[in-house]
Design an enzyme around this catalytic site. Structure first.
Site, PDB file in Angstrom:
ATOM      1  N   ASP A 112       2.748  51.909  19.038  1.00  0.00           N
ATOM      2  CA  ASP A 112       3.802  51.037  19.546  1.00  0.00           C
ATOM      3  C   ASP A 112       5.014  51.888  19.905  1.00  0.00           C
ATOM      4  O   ASP A 112       5.318  52.873  19.215  1.00  0.00           O
ATOM      5  CB  ASP A 112       4.191  49.984  18.503  1.00  0.00           C
ATOM      6  CG  ASP A 112       4.919  48.805  19.129  1.00  0.00           C
ATOM      7  OD1 ASP A 112       4.295  47.735  19.273  1.00  0.00           O
ATOM      8  OD2 ASP A 112       6.098  48.946  19.495  1.00  0.00           O
ATOM      9  N   ARG A 154      -4.319  31.902  14.860  1.00  0.00           N
ATOM     10  CA  ARG A 154      -3.231  30.954  14.616  1.00  0.00           C
ATOM     11  C   ARG A 154      -2.232  31.615  13.676  1.00  0.00           C
ATOM     12  O   ARG A 154      -2.620  32.117  12.624  1.00  0.00           O
ATOM     13  CB  ARG A 154      -3.764  29.675  13.975  1.00  0.00           C
ATOM     14  CG  ARG A 154      -4.734  28.872  14.834  1.00  0.00           C
ATOM     15  CD  ARG A 154      -5.416  27.810  14.006  1.00  0.00           C
ATOM     16  NE  ARG A 154      -6.250  28.405  12.958  1.00  0.00           N
ATOM     17  CZ  ARG A 154      -6.702  27.747  11.892  1.00  0.00           C
ATOM     18  NH1 ARG A 154      -6.385  26.470  11.720  1.00  0.00           N
ATOM     19  NH2 ARG A 154      -7.459  28.358  10.990  1.00  0.00           N
ATOM     20  N   GLU A 155      -0.977  31.602  14.068  1.00  0.00           N
ATOM     21  CA  GLU A 155       0.038  32.182  13.196  1.00  0.00           C
ATOM     22  C   GLU A 155       0.072  31.419  11.873  1.00  0.00           C
ATOM     23  O   GLU A 155      -0.019  30.196  11.838  1.00  0.00           O
ATOM     24  CB  GLU A 155       1.404  32.134  13.877  1.00  0.00           C
ATOM     25  CG  GLU A 155       1.470  33.020  15.111  1.00  0.00           C
ATOM     26  CD  GLU A 155       2.878  33.147  15.659  1.00  0.00           C
ATOM     27  OE1 GLU A 155       3.832  33.132  14.871  1.00  0.00           O
ATOM     28  OE2 GLU A 155       3.005  33.260  16.891  1.00  0.00           O
ATOM     29  N   CYS A 178       1.948  30.537  22.507  1.00  0.00           N
ATOM     30  CA  CYS A 178       0.652  30.428  23.189  1.00  0.00           C
ATOM     31  C   CYS A 178       0.517  29.206  24.082  1.00  0.00           C
ATOM     32  O   CYS A 178       0.296  29.335  25.286  1.00  0.00           O
ATOM     33  CB  CYS A 178      -0.475  30.429  22.150  1.00  0.00           C
ATOM     34  SG  CYS A 178      -0.648  31.985  21.262  1.00  0.00           S
ATOM     35  N   LYS A 183       2.975  28.950  27.164  1.00  0.00           N
ATOM     36  CA  LYS A 183       2.745  30.054  28.102  1.00  0.00           C
ATOM     37  C   LYS A 183       1.385  29.923  28.782  1.00  0.00           C
ATOM     38  O   LYS A 183       1.264  30.135  29.998  1.00  0.00           O
ATOM     39  CB  LYS A 183       2.836  31.383  27.351  1.00  0.00           C
ATOM     40  CG  LYS A 183       2.528  32.611  28.186  1.00  0.00           C
ATOM     41  CD  LYS A 183       2.848  33.885  27.425  1.00  0.00           C
ATOM     42  CE  LYS A 183       1.902  34.124  26.263  1.00  0.00           C
ATOM     43  NZ  LYS A 183       0.550  34.541  26.725  1.00  0.00           N
ATOM     44  N   LYS A 228       6.040  26.436  13.517  1.00  0.00           N
ATOM     45  CA  LYS A 228       5.020  25.926  12.624  1.00  0.00           C
ATOM     46  C   LYS A 228       5.236  26.568  11.256  1.00  0.00           C
ATOM     47  O   LYS A 228       5.976  27.560  11.144  1.00  0.00           O
ATOM     48  CB  LYS A 228       3.614  26.227  13.144  1.00  0.00           C
ATOM     49  CG  LYS A 228       3.285  27.714  13.230  1.00  0.00           C
ATOM     50  CD  LYS A 228       1.845  27.946  13.680  1.00  0.00           C
ATOM     51  CE  LYS A 228       0.841  27.500  12.645  1.00  0.00           C
ATOM     52  NZ  LYS A 228      -0.544  27.864  12.990  1.00  0.00           N
ATOM     53  N   ARG A 258       9.609  31.298  18.801  1.00  0.00           N
ATOM     54  CA  ARG A 258       9.347  31.173  20.234  1.00  0.00           C
ATOM     55  C   ARG A 258       8.963  29.738  20.598  1.00  0.00           C
ATOM     56  O   ARG A 258       8.045  29.167  20.038  1.00  0.00           O
ATOM     57  CB  ARG A 258       8.236  32.146  20.658  1.00  0.00           C
ATOM     58  CG  ARG A 258       8.691  33.585  20.699  1.00  0.00           C
ATOM     59  CD  ARG A 258       7.559  34.537  21.012  1.00  0.00           C
ATOM     60  NE  ARG A 258       6.604  34.645  19.920  1.00  0.00           N
ATOM     61  CZ  ARG A 258       5.538  35.442  19.926  1.00  0.00           C
ATOM     62  NH1 ARG A 258       5.299  36.197  20.986  1.00  0.00           N
ATOM     63  NH2 ARG A 258       4.729  35.483  18.887  1.00  0.00           N
TER      64      ARG A 258
END
Length: 457
Positions: free
Chosen positions: A35, A161-162, A285, A288, A345, A352
């Site tokens: 990164d 899924r977060e 997700c 977008k 959530k 976001r």
């Protein structure tokens, strides 16, 4: 025969890249996460995760011996598999911004020597045709320096899924691989073998579900693999918008949407998941991906009214919280409103496209005083939205002090067990509780002295 260990590079140590890399290292592969963010890499080298995800730091420690973190792409030279997991944020017209993906492909191309066969994997959610674009970038770069190509590009979309990303990585419903190269498909099959065969020792932080069926391996062409991701997210978003639309009618006729959802969810053709009415979906997700799908259709002169309606219903649903405030308080200006939950959530600090942000902005425009509390995302909120003039609180009790109304925005587990009587005692005026996630029992709330308002109930 023991598991074959691969050398894997993950380009992009964001949510998807980091979770994927840590899990692959836990499964026995040698993994290097790359990164450009030096601060993020330093955190990881110190054993700390730069994102909030339950169990991630525990798994990070367990897999530490097989994990490396760096800002240099040179590690790609010796990798069997190179996973591109960089951001693809939306552009104003709904398209996915592929600049990070294209830059990553160019950096990877500079490291390929042709001495060994390597698989370049598109893990990010990208529009149809991106795999071909990545292939062209790498092929052109290699040809320009007179080198020889010995690679294949594959599409391997994520379905994480977060909040439960480790579970979704280790115990998926399916793994999708799209490539024209059988050699690439076979290498990725080897990489995922511990998951496909469930031969790994389940970590204590994420135990294997009881009666877990082995995941399906879906091998297909790259275009179909890219479309599978978008179609899956659009369908799930549509399911949530559908139950919210039904919930609006339930309020009109006197039905309870939670009972309706339970009744239709028992139909195996429908299923109970993603049928929770409330403030609608958010996150990085669904919004977008539905926008990108609609935009792709427009480029081909094709109309997608169902997906378009899915987005419209969700946008409207967020403002229903404001409607309910006006219905109960009549005048919002000068009122004190508390928001329980900021993250889009539970079990994440991700803000976001969070419904809370739209609600806060409208309330401030209407002249309300706004108090907020979130058990995890509050610090992120202070950093990312310093100009939103809200009052952060340390807990739900502090938040309720002098509030005319409290809105449950995120279904954190602790909000399912709120001290309702204590909140009612500290609140003022009408003492309205707007349950934006339908997680509180109406009778319990009213017994405590609150005026309960649910969604679709």
């Amino acid at each position: 025969m023991g598991q074959q260990q691969l050398n894997v590079c993950v380009v992009g140590a964001g949510y998807v890249g980091l979770t994927t890399g840590v899990c692959l290292a836990y499964l026995g592969h040698q993994v290097t996460c790359i990164d450009k963010d030096r601060e993020k890499i330093d955190m990881l080298l110190a054993g700390r995760a730069p994102i909030y995800e339950p169990g991630l730091e525990d798994l990070l420690r367990l897999a530490n011996a097989r994990l490396k973190f760096t800002t240099s792409p040179e590690a790609c030279r010796h990798a069997d598999v190179i996973i591109l997991a960089v951001g693809t944020p939306p552009t104003p017209n709904g398209n996915a911004d592929l600049s990070f993906m294209e830059a990553a492909a160019a950096e990877v191309a500079a490291q390929l020597t042709g001495e060994r066969f390597q698989v370049i994997v598109n893990k990010s959610t990208v529009p149809v045709g991106t795999a071909q674009r990545v292939n062209l970038i790498i092929t052109t770069a290699i040809a320009s320096r007179g080198g020889s190509a010995n690679f294949a590009v594959a599409s391997n979309p994520e379905f994480l899924r977060e909040g439960v990303a480790i579970h979704d990585t280790l115990y998926p419903d399916r793994i999708v691989i799209g490539s024209a190269s059988n050699e690439a498909i076979n290498m990725l099959r080897v990489m995922y073998a511990p998951i496909l065969e469930q031969t790994f020792a389940a970590p204590k932080v994420c135990p294997r579900p009881e009666r877990f069926d082995l995941p399906a391996l879906v091998t297909t062409d790259v275009t179909s693999a890219e479309m599978i991701k978008y179609a899956a997210n659009a369908f799930l978003a549509m399911k949530i918008s559908f139950i919210n639309e039904i919930g609006g009618l339930c309020e009109k006729v006197g039905a309870d949407v939670t009972e309706v959802a339970r009744g239709i969810g028992l139909d195996k053709r429908i299923g109970p998941r993603f049928l929770q009415a409330g403030l609608g979906w958010g996150g990085s997700c669904f919004g977008k991906d539905t926008a990108a799908l609609i935009r792709t259709a427009q480029e081909y002169g094709y109309d997608m009214p169902i997906v378009s309606a899915t987005v419209s219903v969700n946008r409207r649903q967020r403002l229903r919280a404001i409607d309910k405030l006006q219905e109960t308080l009549k005048v919002v200006r000068g009122r004190t409103i508390g928001l329980l939950g900021l993250a889009f959530k539970p079990d994440t600090d991700d803000l976001r496209d969070a419904p809370a942000l739209d609600i806060i902005r409208v309330l401030l425009e209407m002249g309300a005083r706004v108090k907020v509390y979130d058990p995890v995302a509050l610090e992120n909120f202070k950093i990312q939205y310093p100009n939103l003039a809200v009052e952060p609180c340390k807990n739900a009790s502090e938040l309720s002090q002098d509030c005319d109304a409290v809105i449950i925005v995120t279904e954190w587990e602790e909000f399912r067990h709120l001290p309702l009587a204590e909140l009612a005692e500290k609140m003022t005026g009408a003492k309205v509780l707007i349950d934006g996630r339908n997680i509180i029992d109406r009778q319990d709330a009213e017994k405590a002295g609150l005026r309960y308002v649910g969604f679709g109930r």
